[in-house]
Design a protein around this motif. Structure first.
Motif, short mmCIF file in Angstrom:
data_model
loop_
_atom_site.label_atom_id
_atom_site.label_comp_id
_atom_site.label_asym_id
_atom_site.label_seq_id
_atom_site.Cartn_x
_atom_site.Cartn_y
_atom_site.Cartn_z
N PRO A 122 -24.89 -35.76 -13.89
CA PRO A 122 -25.42 -34.69 -13.45
C PRO A 122 -26.54 -34.86 -12.41
N ALA A 123 -27.35 -35.85 -12.37
CA ALA A 123 -28.28 -36.34 -11.27
C ALA A 123 -27.45 -36.64 -10.08
N ILE A 124 -26.52 -37.61 -10.16
CA ILE A 124 -25.73 -37.80 -8.95
C ILE A 124 -25.13 -36.68 -8.19
N SER A 125 -24.65 -35.66 -9.17
CA SER A 125 -23.99 -34.42 -8.55
C SER A 125 -24.90 -33.69 -8.02
N ARG A 143 -30.44 -49.67 -10.30
CA ARG A 143 -29.83 -49.95 -11.43
C ARG A 143 -28.43 -49.51 -11.76
N PRO A 144 -27.61 -50.34 -12.60
CA PRO A 144 -26.14 -49.82 -12.62
C PRO A 144 -26.36 -48.40 -13.20
N ALA A 145 -25.24 -47.38 -12.65
CA ALA A 145 -25.10 -46.06 -13.06
C ALA A 145 -24.61 -46.03 -14.48
N ARG A 146 -24.79 -45.10 -15.26
CA ARG A 146 -24.30 -44.67 -16.70
C ARG A 146 -23.48 -43.16 -16.52
N GLY A 172 -19.55 -51.44 -8.95
CA GLY A 172 -20.08 -50.80 -7.66
C GLY A 172 -20.94 -49.64 -7.62
N CYS A 173 -21.29 -49.00 -8.89
CA CYS A 173 -21.99 -47.65 -8.92
C CYS A 173 -23.29 -47.90 -9.33
N ARG A 174 -24.50 -47.62 -8.53
CA ARG A 174 -25.57 -47.77 -8.99
C ARG A 174 -26.38 -46.56 -8.68
N VAL A 175 -27.69 -46.60 -9.52
CA VAL A 175 -28.58 -45.23 -9.13
C VAL A 175 -29.93 -45.75 -8.99
#
Ligand SMILES: CC(C)(COP(=O)(O)OP(=O)(O)OC[C@H]1O[C@@H](n2cnc3c(N)ncnc32)[C@H](O)[C@@H]1OP(=O)(O)O)[C@@H](O)C(=O)NCCC(=O)NCCS
Length: 172
Positions: free
Chosen positions: A15-18, A7-10, A45-48
């Motif tokens: 913190p979770a991405i890092s 899904r699109p990143a917010r 372009g950024c998704r999680v």
């Protein structure tokens, strides 16, 4: 557990991405602000990758120029006006949740590129991921001295790869 989906990143996912980046890429650290800048410049372009409970992976990509490689842990400052590729900065997924995830992310990025009139995907393959990216249609670019210098911050195994979206990718 449900199958994870992209899904699109917010901004609140940062913190979770890092945390995932620190776990998966301990030898290639990047500051949270560097991730945040990409999310600000090109949220498309950024998704999680998410399960019902948690974030288990991320993918970051942005418009860029072929044969140019943004330095690791560096700010982009701005996106090029004449971008000719979507550059996949990183895809990282926690080990228990792998299987089909990078294929699904790249398919989404390919769709985005086509919708933006961009005909090439680019990335820097690290570790031993070259066969994986080849499976997804990327081809290594023979690095001249200039390209090798640009790859240096990504470690010894780094290979610059391109995927021409005009090429049909067949699945064995
Ligand atoms: C890269 C990463 C996200 C891939 O996740 P994944 O869920 O295993 O990816 P996929 O299953 O979609 O793999 C894509 C294709 O490559 C294949 N593949 C996976 N590993 C492979 C390998 N070592 N050699 C050859 N092919 C491989 C898969 O089978 C799949 O092909 P298929 O769809 O035809 O079966 C995951 O391995 C990861 O997080 N790695 C650590 C971080 C990293 O190295 N990121 C890349 C930085 S360049």
């Amino acid at each position: 557990m449900s199958k994870p989906h992209w899904r699109p990143a917010r901004a609140s996912d940062l913190p979770a991405i890092s945390a995932i980046a620190a776990r998966i890429h301990p030898g290639l650290p990047e500051r949270p602000d560097v991730f945040a800048e990409k999310m600000r410049l090109y949220p498309e372009g950024c998704r999680v990758l998410v399960t019902t409970e948690e974030i288990v992976g991320y993918g970051l990509a942005h418009p860029w120029t072929q044969h140019r490689i943004p330095p690791l842990d560096g700010f982009l400052e701005r996106l090029p006006d004449d971008a000719d590729c979507l550059y996949v900065h990183d895809v990282a997924v926690l080990p228990d949740f792998r299987g089909g995830t990078s294929r699904a992310y790249v398919a989404a990025i390919e769709e985005l590129a086509r919708a933006s009139g961009i005909a090439m995907l680019a990335l820097v393959s690290v570790y031993a991921t070259r066969p994986l990216w080849e499976r997804l249609g990327f081809r290594p670019v023979i690095a001249d001295a200039e390209l090798r210098a640009k790859l240096a911050s990504y470690g010894d195994s780094a290979i610059y790869m391109l995927r021409d979206l005009a090429d049909r990718v067949t699945r064995a």
